[in-house]
Write an enzyme that holds these catalytic residues in place. Structure first.
Site: not given
Ligand code: NAP
Length: 291
Positions: A52, A96, A119
């Protein structure tokens, strides 16, 4: 049979995003900025987060990686998130997953500022997505929708079967595919580990979206001729032919199922790269919505 090439499509999207960043900067704007929090030293999480960060560099975003030890307390993690929530220079924040067992994931997701939740896991974003209101759409389902769109796959009135009901893939993609929109307007059946007759249900699918995390689960006797297959699964299996000693396989027996498919995503190179591209797209959206 046509391969739905997620690698190429994601590179096209990254090029488009990079051009948009150039225009933003030319107009006196600032670089979009994504922050990622990584807790502990889980190897897979490490790989995903570094991919990412690399993708941010590729499109001209700023990125900040915050590493916290495995034994960080829930309170300390919440404090880190609150600081980022208040930092106007940071447009998007991801934590994460998975997190260590002593941390309540739901509480952490709920702490992220909705407008920075790139997200798309915050209940407000899931709710708005469900109501077809502006929201950040979780990156993997968003990537699937983008692939269907860019390959002009006909979804209207089609029978779409989704295997798996996780909050990050199966559930949101089932909602998106049933929306009154293109791509969508499909008749959706969602199956999970308690479902009966999965084979029969899958055989009826015009579009089959598979996200259960079991290598080669879908075999050719489970699909009909001409099916469009989206394979989300990623499993590492031992391999004699690679230097690392393992390779990635999907939830679909690609060799056999591809022979009956009209379209199919490969693993790797299908949904995976699309996920990162859509995270970047959400971050760009977050930065633009502040202008
Ligand atoms: P998850 O949270 O483990 O959910 C798996 C789902 O599959 C659950 O709903 C489960 O049912 C269902 N399931 C399990 N065994 C089943 C069976 N035998 N028959 C029918 N349904 C079954 O998984 P996830 O996070 O959605 O991830 C799924 C896969 O996608 C994994 O391989 C993951 O690595 C991969 N993934 C890839 C990307 C990407 O970017 N390509 C992104 C996210 C995930 P219950 O609800 O009844 O337990």
């Amino acid at each position: 049979m046509i391969i739905l090439d997620g690698k190429k499509t994601s590179n096209d999207i990254k090029d488009e995003i990079a051009k948009e960043v150039d225009v933003l900067l030319l107009n006196g704007g600032k670089k979009p900025h994504l922050a990622a929090i990584l807790v502990g030293d889980n190897g897979a999480s490490e790989t995903y987060v570094s991919a990412k960060v690399k993708a941010c560099n590729r499109v001209g975003f700023n990125s900040t990686l915050i590493r916290l030890p495995e034994n960080v307390s829930e309170e300390q993690l919440i404090e880190e998130i609150s600081v980022i929530n208040q930092n106007d220079d940071i447009d998007g924040l991801i934590v994460q997953l998975p997190l260590p067992n002593h941390i309540d994931e739901k509480k952490i997701v709920n702490t992220i500022e909705v407008n920075k939740d790139v997200d798309g896991f915050h209940p407000m974003n899931i709710g708005n997505m469900t109501l077809n209101l502006p929201s950040f759409i979780p990156a993997t389902p968003a990537g699937i929708i983008e692939l269907l769109d860019r390959y002009s796959i006909d979804t209207v009135g089609k029978s779409c079967v989704v295997i798996g009901r996780s909050h990050i893939v199966g559930l949101p993609i089932s909602i998106l595919m049933s929306r009154n929109n293109y791509p969508g307007n499909s008749t959706v059946t969602l199956v999970h580990s308690r479902s009966k007759n999965i084979k029969d249900i899958c055989r009826n699918a015009d579009i089959l979206i598979v996200a259960l995390g079991k290598a080669n689960f879908v075999t050719s006797d489970m699909v009909k001729e001409g099916v469009c297959v989206i394979d989300v699964g990623i499993t590492r299996i031992p391999s004699d032919t690679t230097k690392s000693g393992w390779r990635l396989v999907g939830d679909v027996d690609f060799q056999q199922v591809s022979k009956k498919s009209s379209y199919i995503t490969p693993v790797p190179g299908g949904v995976g790269p699309m996920t990162i591209a859509m995270l970047l797209k959400n971050t760009l959206l977050a930065s633009k919505s502040k202008i």
